[in-house]
Enzyme design. Sequence first.
Site, PDB file in Angstrom:
ATOM      1  N   HIS A  35       0.826  -1.215   0.000  1.00  0.00           N
ATOM      2  CA  HIS A  35       0.000   0.000   0.000  1.00  0.00           C
ATOM      3  C   HIS A  35       0.855   1.257   0.000  1.00  0.00           C
ATOM      4  O   HIS A  35       1.261   1.718   1.069  1.00  0.00           O
ATOM      5  CB  HIS A  35      -0.901  -0.011   1.239  1.00  0.00           C
ATOM      6  CG  HIS A  35      -1.750  -1.236   1.347  1.00  0.00           C
ATOM      7  ND1 HIS A  35      -1.252  -2.453   1.765  1.00  0.00           N
ATOM      8  CD2 HIS A  35      -3.059  -1.436   1.076  1.00  0.00           C
ATOM      9  CE1 HIS A  35      -2.224  -3.349   1.752  1.00  0.00           C
ATOM     10  NE2 HIS A  35      -3.336  -2.765   1.339  1.00  0.00           N
TER      11      HIS A  35
ATOM     12  N   GLY B 220      -3.921  -4.099  11.465  1.00  0.00           N
ATOM     13  CA  GLY B 220      -4.391  -4.507  10.141  1.00  0.00           C
ATOM     14  C   GLY B 220      -5.905  -4.527  10.135  1.00  0.00           C
ATOM     15  O   GLY B 220      -6.518  -3.913   9.264  1.00  0.00           O
ATOM     16  N   PRO B 221      -6.508  -5.211  11.124  1.00  0.00           N
ATOM     17  CA  PRO B 221      -7.970  -5.096  11.252  1.00  0.00           C
ATOM     18  C   PRO B 221      -8.288  -3.670  11.718  1.00  0.00           C
ATOM     19  O   PRO B 221      -8.001  -3.311  12.858  1.00  0.00           O
ATOM     20  CB  PRO B 221      -8.319  -6.138  12.316  1.00  0.00           C
ATOM     21  CG  PRO B 221      -7.119  -7.041  12.404  1.00  0.00           C
ATOM     22  CD  PRO B 221      -5.949  -6.160  12.086  1.00  0.00           C
ATOM     23  N   LEU B 222      -8.833  -2.869  10.829  1.00  0.00           N
ATOM     24  CA  LEU B 222      -8.978  -1.436  11.099  1.00  0.00           C
ATOM     25  C   LEU B 222      -9.791  -1.176  12.367  1.00  0.00           C
ATOM     26  O   LEU B 222     -10.709  -1.910  12.698  1.00  0.00           O
ATOM     27  CB  LEU B 222      -9.617  -0.738   9.898  1.00  0.00           C
ATOM     28  CG  LEU B 222      -8.709  -0.660   8.665  1.00  0.00           C
ATOM     29  CD1 LEU B 222      -9.514  -0.284   7.425  1.00  0.00           C
ATOM     30  CD2 LEU B 222      -7.575   0.331   8.878  1.00  0.00           C
TER      31      LEU B 222
ATOM     32  N   ASP C 146      -8.808   6.906   7.584  1.00  0.00           N
ATOM     33  CA  ASP C 146     -10.271   7.054   7.443  1.00  0.00           C
ATOM     34  C   ASP C 146     -10.989   5.775   7.863  1.00  0.00           C
ATOM     35  O   ASP C 146     -11.984   5.798   8.590  1.00  0.00           O
ATOM     36  CB  ASP C 146     -10.631   7.362   5.980  1.00  0.00           C
ATOM     37  CG  ASP C 146     -10.072   8.700   5.511  1.00  0.00           C
ATOM     38  OD1 ASP C 146     -10.349   9.722   6.157  1.00  0.00           O
ATOM     39  OD2 ASP C 146      -9.349   8.702   4.497  1.00  0.00           O
ATOM     40  N   GLY C 147     -10.454   4.644   7.372  1.00  0.00           N
ATOM     41  CA  GLY C 147     -11.086   3.362   7.671  1.00  0.00           C
ATOM     42  C   GLY C 147     -11.099   3.074   9.164  1.00  0.00           C
ATOM     43  O   GLY C 147     -12.046   2.477   9.686  1.00  0.00           O
TER      44      GLY C 147
ATOM     45  N   HIS D 190      -4.073   3.308  -3.141  1.00  0.00           N
ATOM     46  CA  HIS D 190      -4.231   2.738  -1.801  1.00  0.00           C
ATOM     47  C   HIS D 190      -3.536   1.379  -1.679  1.00  0.00           C
ATOM     48  O   HIS D 190      -2.746   1.159  -0.775  1.00  0.00           O
ATOM     49  CB  HIS D 190      -5.714   2.580  -1.429  1.00  0.00           C
ATOM     50  CG  HIS D 190      -5.911   1.604  -0.314  1.00  0.00           C
ATOM     51  ND1 HIS D 190      -5.827   1.967   1.006  1.00  0.00           N
ATOM     52  CD2 HIS D 190      -6.103   0.257  -0.317  1.00  0.00           C
ATOM     53  CE1 HIS D 190      -5.975   0.890   1.769  1.00  0.00           C
ATOM     54  NE2 HIS D 190      -6.144  -0.158   0.991  1.00  0.00           N
TER      55      HIS D 190
ATOM     56  N   GLU E 241     -18.504  -3.953  24.545  1.00  0.00           N
ATOM     57  CA  GLU E 241     -17.757  -5.214  24.641  1.00  0.00           C
ATOM     58  C   GLU E 241     -16.533  -5.248  23.737  1.00  0.00           C
ATOM     59  O   GLU E 241     -15.437  -5.641  24.165  1.00  0.00           O
ATOM     60  CB  GLU E 241     -18.670  -6.409  24.320  1.00  0.00           C
ATOM     61  CG  GLU E 241     -19.790  -6.657  25.320  1.00  0.00           C
ATOM     62  CD  GLU E 241     -21.035  -5.821  25.032  1.00  0.00           C
ATOM     63  OE1 GLU E 241     -21.035  -5.056  24.042  1.00  0.00           O
ATOM     64  OE2 GLU E 241     -22.014  -5.928  25.808  1.00  0.00           O
TER      65      GLU E 241
ATOM     66  N   HIS F  96     -30.171 -14.813  24.752  1.00  0.00           N
ATOM     67  CA  HIS F  96     -29.213 -14.722  25.850  1.00  0.00           C
ATOM     68  C   HIS F  96     -28.620 -16.085  26.223  1.00  0.00           C
ATOM     69  O   HIS F  96     -27.864 -16.187  27.179  1.00  0.00           O
ATOM     70  CB  HIS F  96     -29.881 -14.087  27.076  1.00  0.00           C
ATOM     71  CG  HIS F  96     -30.016 -12.600  26.953  1.00  0.00           C
ATOM     72  ND1 HIS F  96     -30.620 -12.013  25.862  1.00  0.00           N
ATOM     73  CD2 HIS F  96     -29.600 -11.588  27.749  1.00  0.00           C
ATOM     74  CE1 HIS F  96     -30.579 -10.693  26.013  1.00  0.00           C
ATOM     75  NE2 HIS F  96     -29.967 -10.417  27.142  1.00  0.00           N
TER      76      HIS F  96
END
Length: 681
Positions: free
Chosen positions: A41, A127-129, A177-178, A281, A426, A488
């Site tokens: 990127h 990495g996981p935004l 942004d992400g 990107h 959570e 639940h």
Amino acid sequence: MKTFNNISNFNDWSKKEKDQYSISVIKGLVMDATRHANSGHPGGPMSCADFAYLLYRDHLNFDPNNSEWANRDRFILSGGHMSMLQYSLLLFMGWLDVDDIKNFRQLESNTPGHPEVEIPGVECTTGPLGQGFAMGVGMAHAEAYLRNLVLSNEDYSVNEKFGRDIIDHYTYVLASDGDLQEPVALGSASLAGHLGLSKLIVFYDANSAQISGKTDRSDSTDYSMIFKGFKWDVQEIDGHDHNQLNEAIINAKKSNRPSIIIGRTIMAKGTATMEGNHNTHGAPLSDEEINATKIKLGMPPDKFYFPNEVANHFRKRHDALSSSVKEWIDITNELRLTKKLGPLLSVCIDDYLPEMEYPEFVPGDSLATRKAFGATLDTFSISVPNLIGGSADLEPSNYTGNFAKTYFDFKIDNQSGRNIPFGVREFPMAAMMNGMALHGGIIPFGGTFLVFSDYERPALRLAAIQNARVIHEFTHDSFYVGEDGPTHQPIEHTMALRTIPNFNVFRPADAKETAICFRIAMENKDIPSALLLTRQGVPVLKQDYNELEKGVRKGAYILKDCEDEPQIVLIATGSEVSLAIETAELLNDKNVRIVSMPCMEIFDKQSDDYKAKIIPNRRCLKVTIEAGITAGWEKYSGVNGFSIGINHYGASAPGKELANKFGFHPKIIEKRIRRHMESLL
Ligand SMILES: Cc1ncc(C[n+]2csc(CCOP(=O)(O)OP(=O)(O)O)c2C)c(N)n1
Ligand SMILES: [Mg+2]
């Protein structure tokens, strides 16, 4: 822009010119590495290179010789796709070399696709935004707690000597942004503002471009207003203007709230023809574009160009940083010798785990394991001052209320509170816990209902990838929850958690097993843990701690054996262990063995010999019992055995009634076993 085709007189340039050229070198490295790897990127790193460079060059406090120095400023690249930006800076610092950059994204390199925590200088895997942002909040929380913990100590005299605290640093987050579009960032930001985590500084690279185009296709949020509403200090600047950047960082450091610097930037800034183009990107630039860009930036066409002049200019502060670290180490060593602060520092800096007592429980009493967790928390927290955490607004249900009363809430105006009132957040809670654990010096716990573990799952996975010691308390662990109904009542959750590699799922049978599992979770410094606990009472086992501990530490053990070779082995977890005991009583004409399996992952790691001793390979009927889906239990029940579980959603009714309906009754299980044995004859 002034260009420099010849850097032989680099020393005569102004700082501003040197900085600008160094940033161009970063851009060259980013373009070359992504082109060479044929993936990566380039656009994002080129848009926020100005900020990142100036932060590292002029502001970040670290030990040039030790990436693990406890009081370093933390830097988190939340938009982990921009990894080449961070690797370039680590090259500038001298922690990576040019070959590492050439190996970008290759097997076993120090420069994987996204930053990984094992790399010196990388604080957490991103990495996981959104999660990097939340982990940054967690790190800032850990810092604030530790700063105040040491401050409040009687032996404390560091301030006079040192002018600051032992643990006293900033946490910087670079977010894209992400990142801000992800709700986990906003949830943790809301809490950071409420708790007044003033040493948290976020730079938002607002380049208005993302993978699929301009951000205005999906986002017209006024982030300035949002963050003001979160009680943050907000500055909006031109993210390429060095004076504005510098001033904004200085202001942010002084602020008594968390700070966000919204930097208006241009995607792929500096490229010959692709500025603002969202296609930069996630795809390498063409050779022609790279060459034209280097000409535009006044750089030679060399690949992986990294001149010594730039390295030396970048490292100008290193000597001063090293001597300030030395001063810190000297004073800390002196303080380590004092009676009270000494042991505290070994807990908070060296992650030393103090001795812990077990609470007393009375055999035969009926006690929910969630209550046992609360009692154990109260006992352990006496000797472990860095055990901190709280509940996602299920305090009475999670039994963390007494802890909160004893050690009070962490608050904006009293940050020595050990209880963290997470609110109904959570996912932010779990991601923040990862940040706290990775900061070091903290053992974080967080509670909610097991059914909501799904809300936390991405952070549980990231905890496991990062070997983070976090302790998740998941109560209300089966359909026995009862009246709240199917929404639940966890069904697939227990086994779903077990599918996460490097993650220990404990489902203790009684109060004492609960305390032991809690201790094991605290001792396992490299593995995240979840404790799955009952809402309903379960009988306290008659065995003492010593006896149980031997077995629990092996993941599964024989709780009750028969005299001869077993004909039936009942393997159960959690509340179903007492059900297995009752069932065995009805089968007293058979040789029945009862195995309690509080942690499948730990049992699976035992020797084949031990495993066969507990669950024999020989022909005998193996029946597993767990109030959850049966998938996954076949490996223990084998071809001739069977599993008792529930493979459909529950219903709203009292727990006992549901148990009868769903077959979780000793008589029903006895009948099934006898029928099954007959069918095998
Ligand atoms: C949770 C999550 N969803 C999706 C992705 C895939 N992804 C990587 S970057 C990105 C968005 C890029 O936009 P931005 O954050 O603005 O970065 P920039 O393009 O400015 O570098 C996406 C969707 C991801 N990494 N994490
Ligand atoms: Mg963007």
